[in-house]
Design a protein around this motif. Structure first.
Motif, PDB file in Angstrom:
ATOM      1  N   ARG A 174       0.974  -1.517   0.029  1.00 17.71           N
ATOM      2  CA  ARG A 174       0.106   0.145  -0.090  1.00 17.71           C
ATOM      3  C   ARG A 174       1.022   1.321  -0.028  1.00 17.71           C
ATOM      4  NH1 ARG A 174      -5.703   1.643  -0.532  1.00 17.71           N
ATOM      5  NH2 ARG A 174      -5.699   3.320   0.306  1.00 17.71           N
ATOM      6  N   ALA A 175       1.827   1.602   0.049  1.00 19.83           N
ATOM      7  CA  ALA A 175       2.684   2.336   0.574  1.00 19.83           C
ATOM      8  C   ALA A 175       3.597   2.764  -0.320  1.00 19.83           C
ATOM      9  CB  ALA A 175       4.080   2.024   2.194  1.00 19.83           C
ATOM     10  N   ARG A 176       3.116   1.280  -1.044  1.00 21.36           N
ATOM     11  CA  ARG A 176       4.494   1.774  -2.870  1.00 21.36           C
ATOM     12  C   ARG A 176       5.908   1.498  -2.402  1.00 21.36           C
ATOM     13  NH1 ARG A 176       0.716   1.378  -6.496  1.00 21.36           N
ATOM     14  NH2 ARG A 176       2.182   2.419  -8.236  1.00 21.36           N
ATOM     15  N   ARG A 177       6.258   0.041  -1.524  1.00 22.80           N
ATOM     16  CA  ARG A 177       7.777  -0.167  -1.463  1.00 22.80           C
ATOM     17  C   ARG A 177       6.925  -2.008  -1.784  1.00 22.80           C
ATOM     18  NH1 ARG A 177      10.080   2.221   4.789  1.00 22.80           N
ATOM     19  NH2 ARG A 177      11.014   0.776   3.782  1.00 22.80           N
ATOM     20  N   SER A 178       7.525  -1.578  -3.169  1.00 17.86           N
ATOM     21  CA  SER A 178       7.010  -2.928  -3.056  1.00 17.86           C
ATOM     22  C   SER A 178       8.670  -3.853  -3.725  1.00 17.86           C
ATOM     23  CB  SER A 178       6.629  -2.564  -5.045  1.00 17.86           C
ATOM     24  OG  SER A 178       5.499  -2.234  -5.152  1.00 17.86           O
ATOM     25  N   LEU A 179       9.687  -3.580  -3.603  1.00 19.41           N
ATOM     26  CA  LEU A 179      10.513  -3.948  -2.988  1.00 19.41           C
ATOM     27  C   LEU A 179      10.884  -4.958  -1.653  1.00 19.41           C
ATOM     28  CD1 LEU A 179      13.308  -4.830  -4.498  1.00 19.41           C
ATOM     29  CD2 LEU A 179      14.381  -2.693  -3.497  1.00 19.41           C
ATOM     30  N   ALA A 186      -1.803  -8.812  -2.847  1.00 18.26           N
ATOM     31  CA  ALA A 186      -1.323  -7.674  -2.932  1.00 18.26           C
ATOM     32  C   ALA A 186       0.473  -7.960  -2.725  1.00 18.26           C
ATOM     33  CB  ALA A 186      -1.533  -7.402  -1.078  1.00 18.26           C
ATOM     34  N   VAL A 187       0.418  -9.179  -2.756  1.00 19.23           N
ATOM     35  CA  VAL A 187       2.010  -9.088  -3.182  1.00 19.23           C
ATOM     36  C   VAL A 187       2.118  -9.484  -4.414  1.00 19.23           C
ATOM     37  CG1 VAL A 187       4.017 -11.447  -2.941  1.00 19.23           C
ATOM     38  CG2 VAL A 187       2.411 -10.517  -0.675  1.00 19.23           C
ATOM     39  N   GLU A 188       1.189 -10.261  -5.052  1.00 18.45           N
ATOM     40  CA  GLU A 188       1.700  -9.864  -6.722  1.00 18.45           C
ATOM     41  C   GLU A 188       1.399  -8.742  -7.830  1.00 18.45           C
ATOM     42  OE1 GLU A 188       2.312 -13.268  -7.995  1.00 18.45           O
ATOM     43  OE2 GLU A 188       2.677 -14.052  -6.116  1.00 18.45           O
ATOM     44  N   SER A 189       0.207  -7.871  -7.252  1.00 19.14           N
ATOM     45  CA  SER A 189       0.622  -6.928  -7.267  1.00 19.14           C
ATOM     46  C   SER A 189       1.772  -6.384  -7.265  1.00 19.14           C
ATOM     47  CB  SER A 189       0.000  -5.722  -7.055  1.00 19.14           C
ATOM     48  OG  SER A 189      -0.391  -5.760  -5.457  1.00 19.14           O
ATOM     49  N   ALA A 190       2.641  -6.133  -5.981  1.00 17.73           N
ATOM     50  CA  ALA A 190       4.254  -5.516  -5.662  1.00 17.73           C
ATOM     51  C   ALA A 190       4.727  -6.328  -7.142  1.00 17.73           C
ATOM     52  CB  ALA A 190       4.681  -6.069  -4.550  1.00 17.73           C
TER      53      ALA A 190
END
Length: 828
Positions: free
Chosen positions: A659-664, A695-699
């Motif tokens: 959600r915080a756009r910290r995908s890595l 959510a993980v797959e979207s990241a």
């Protein structure tokens, strides 16, 4: 105040005095108001003489200071005459001589070190009667018990990082050439504060310890004393003073030798308690373990109470916080060590340990049924009070290879470990006693099965799901007559383990069997536990309407018997199932209410799981607040050893990172927890797990191949590495919480949750509110589920941001500026 006409014999001070303004002010006020007899009491080395000296320098009129440590009862009259009537003829009545000499002008006479002269208190009574202008200021380790006496106790110095004990330690250490850095850092202050706390805040002990800094760092001293590798009595030796203040052993021995033998005997025997104790425990160790050895017709309870009162009077035993209906007491470590030395020297150690174990097993016999009842909270609190002593009893039983009593005592503590942790401790003790039994079998089949059931339960809490031994133990208990509670407990443990393994249908069969047996045998406590498990199973099956209905039935049944822990757990299920209906704000408020209910019930497992739920519930609306809840949940879960609670926080944190756009970071964490996913998938409702995976797959879809490779190779390690990495990320995301919207609760009474302030973080505000409420750092740590060291860092940050030097200034400024709402009574 102006100096009087004369001041005879007042010693000169050679060092700075710390932390005694209140006591000096109280004594001065009593003297100024005309009190005829004021006694300054306190333990040896606490600073009674120094307080009297400072008072002497600040009172008007004539003052005489008479030091009496070398005077006995027979020599007291002569010593007083020589000091107060110089040149008096011998053979005269001492009272008359002194009265004639002091007539006509106010005179304060300080009698320093009077505790060994208590048999002569009538002489003081006569002097006060004969000399109307005389005021006596006495220093004594025990009060005089004379009519009209005003007692001013001098206690330990406060040991906070910014308080008197620490300031004294640094000043004295520098005076002897130790601790060269001018400004100690926060870690150094925290270490010295912990050392001063361990030393009981005693000025003499601090003085002696500070002298050791030319050889040892405070951290080295603290580690040595905490580990038991160094004796306090040996460490606190080598002082420069003479006589009874030469070292701590001499100081304690002086008081000990002045006691009557029954009080000495009780002091020795109380040394077996490593923590606090109540009157019943004191009475239990004061008499032989075999009741037949107690003389017929003796009132042991009354005698012990009288002796304990004497020890409190002499400041050898001190009252501590505890239930109002059951006063508690403790010995400082130096006194406990001295008492143990005396037990060994007198050949009493084994007999006293036998009495101690007799008390421990009697407590266990009451705690087991007590904790298996609606009075569970009361008994968990009692176990918590006795925990240091119960741990000592477990150690002694292990040393004696007493598996039978060892597993019985561990079984009694089991509910505490299960609900408040650490779960790993329970597993270690049970494993140790079960290994003893394997080598030399002494346990009954029922006792062995009950111990195995608890051991496996604690393993499940740590994420280990091998349930075969638990199933076998349950079968054994099923065949044991009169073992309904043991069988129900094993059944509940097994149902819990199967649920964590994802075998919900098998767990449901056990839950149904538990409800039936508890109902048949009229065991409402156990019926409520299985009703709650039934509701939880429906929640895990994603059967929302059924879960709510079952949870509501559980609430009604639990409220009917006052079982608040189960009420709170059932209400948590309802809050989860109605989250969509309530909306984000409504769900948050429901969970906040549930958190308070878990706290009120003393259920720390529930606290951790609700913090994880609060984190998950606020991800979509308030990222910093969600991060704070998850960081707090991780810290609280780690403190009690609740792996599943920690894991739920990690899963929620991964969703938060997405959600915080910290995908890595999200993908890095997800890769790290792959070995734990089967367990997590089994224990989470399918919809929750699916949302997490989505959510993980979207990241992953946001990362390029190089970043995916980077995420796959970093953060390799065991669970503590993953947990600590998650906590660090959550803390960093929580930093903006200082600008989050405020809760409506008053700051001085809030304990956690987001709050807005332009300067202090939410956690710093919580610590400041607790400081304002008068809580010590250990109390704040316990209330906020933090370590004392973390509290110390928060306190230092508060003082730095506010530009103040300590607690009092911080609180005053906070109320003046509105940082805290002033809920104190008028004039407070």
């Amino acid at each position: 105040m102006a100096w009087g006409v004369k001041s005879d014999g007042v010693p000169s001070a050679r060092s700075r005095l710390f932390g005694r303004d209140a006591e000096i002010g109280e004594v001065r006020e009593l003297i100024a108001d005309g009190a005829r007899l004021v006694t300054i009491t306190g333990a040896g080395g606490i600073g009674k003489t120094r307080v009297a000296m400072e008072v002497c320098r600040k009172v008007s009129g004539q003052v005489s200071f008479i030091e009496l440590s070398g005077t006995d009862d027979a020599g007291l009259p002569g010593a007083l005459v020589r000091a107060l009537v110089p040149g008096a003829a011998s053979g005269l009545d001492p009272v008359r001589s002194i009265a004639d000499a002091l007539t006509g002008e106010p005179h304060v006479v300080v009698l320093d070190t009077f505790e060994h002269l208590l048999a002569s208190v009538e002489l003081l009574d006569e002097l006060l009667e004969a000399c109307p202008d005389l005021q006596l200021l006495v220093t004594s380790r025990a009060r005089l018990r004379l009519s009209g006496e005003h007692v001013v106790p001098v206690g330990a110095l406060p040991t906070g990082a910014d308080q008197a004990a620490v300031a004294m330690f640094y000043q004295r250490a520098r005076a002897v050439g130790g601790l060269r850095p001018a400004e100690p850092d926060d870690d150094g202050q925290a270490t010295v504060a912990a050392l001063c706390e361990l030393l009981g805040g005693s000025p003499l002990a601090i003085e002696l310890a500070s002298a050791r800094t030319i050889m040892f760092t405070p951290a080295a001293m603290l580690a040595a004393l905490q580990s038991g590798g160094q004796s306090q009595l040996r460490m606190l030796a080598g002082g420069s003073a003479a006589g009874r203040h030469r070292d701590m052993r001499s100081t304690v021995a002086w008081s000990y030798l002045l006691l009557e033998e029954p009080a000495r005997r009780l002091l020795r025997r109380l040394a077996v308690f490593p923590g606090s104790f109540d009157l019943d425990a004191a009475a239990a160790v004061a008499v032989p373990a075999n009741p037949g050895e107690v003389p017929a017709g003796s009132d042991q309870g009354a005698a012990v109470l009288d002796d304990l009162v004497d020890l409190v009077d002499w400041h050898l035993v001190e009252p501590v916080a505890g239930p109002p209906e059951a006063p508690r007491f403790r010995l400082l470590d130096t006194l406990r060590e001295f008492g143990a030395e005396q037990l060994r020297a007198g050949g009493e150690l084994t007999a006293t340990q036998d009495s101690f174990l007799h008390w421990s097993m009697d407590f266990a016999g009451r705690a087991i049924p007590g904790a298996d009842s609606p009075a569970e909270r009361l008994w968990l609190d009692r176990i918590e009070h006795e925990l240091p002593s119960l741990r000592a009893a477990l150690s002694l039983l292990l040393e004696r290879a007493d598996a039978a009593r060892g597993v019985r005592l561990a079984e009694a503590i089991g509910p505490f470990w299960a609900n408040r942790g650490p779960m790993s401790e329970g597993r270690r003790w049970l494993s140790a006693f079960l290994e003893l039994d394997q080598r030399d079998p002494v346990l009954s089949g029922r006792a062995r099965a009950a111990a195995q059931a608890w051991s496996v339960r604690f393993a499940v809490d740590e994420g280990v799901l091998d349930l075969e031994a638990l199933a076998a133990a349950r079968d054994v208990l099923a065949a044991e007559p009169g073992a309904d509670a043991d069988w129900l407990r094993a059944t509940e443990h097994l149902a819990y383990g199967l649920t964590m393994r994802g075998e919900l249908d098998a767990a449901d069969e056990l839950t149904t069997a538990g409800i039936e047996r508890a109902t048949l045998n009229d065991l409402p406590y156990w019926r409520c536990i299985f009703l709650q498990r039934r509701a939880l199973s429906a929640h895990r099956h994603s059967q929302s309407a059924l879960a709510v209905r079952y949870a509501q039935e559980t609430v009604l049944a639990a409220e009917a018997i006052g079982f608040q822990r189960i009420v709170a757990r059932a209400e948590q299920i309802i809050a989860h199932e109605r989250a969509a209906e309530l909306g984000p704000e409504g769900a948050k408020l429901a969970l906040l209410a549930n958190l308070r209910a878990h706290e009120a019930a003393g259920d720390l497992r529930g606290v951790v799981s609700t913090m994880a739920s609060l984190g998950g519930a606020t991800i979509s609306t308030d990222i910093p607040a969600a991060a704070r809840w998850l960081a707090d949940g991780l810290e609280a879960g780690t403190a009690i050893g609740y792996w599943h609670g920690e894991a739920y926080c990690v899963v929620a944190a991964i969703v938060l990172l997405v959600r915080a756009r910290r995908s890595l970071d999200a993908v890095r964490l997800d890769n790290a927890i792959q070995p734990y996913l089967p367990t997590l998938r089994a224990s989470l409702p399918p919809a929750h797990y699916a949302s997490y995976r989505a959510a993980v797959e979207s990241a992953r879809g946001r990362l390029d191949p190089a970043e995916l490779d980077q995420a796959a190779t970093e953060l390799v390690g065991r669970w503590p590495v993953i947990r600590d990495f998650t906590a660090a990320i959550a803390r960093s995301l929580a930093a903006p919480a200082e600008t989050a919207s405020a809760e409506t609760a008053a700051p001085a009474t809030r304990r956690r949750g987001p709050r807005s302030n332009p300067e202090l973080t939410e956690r710093e505000l919580e610590v400041l509110a607790a400081i304002a409420a008068g809580q010590t750092n250990p109390q704040i740590a316990a209330a906020l589920y933090l370590s004392p060291k973390t509290v110390m860092h928060h306190s230092a940050s508060v003082y730095r941001k506010l530009g103040v030097r300590g607690r009092a200034e911080a609180v005053a400024l906070a109320y003046r500026t509105g940082l805290l709402q002033d809920t104190r009574p008028a004039g407070g």
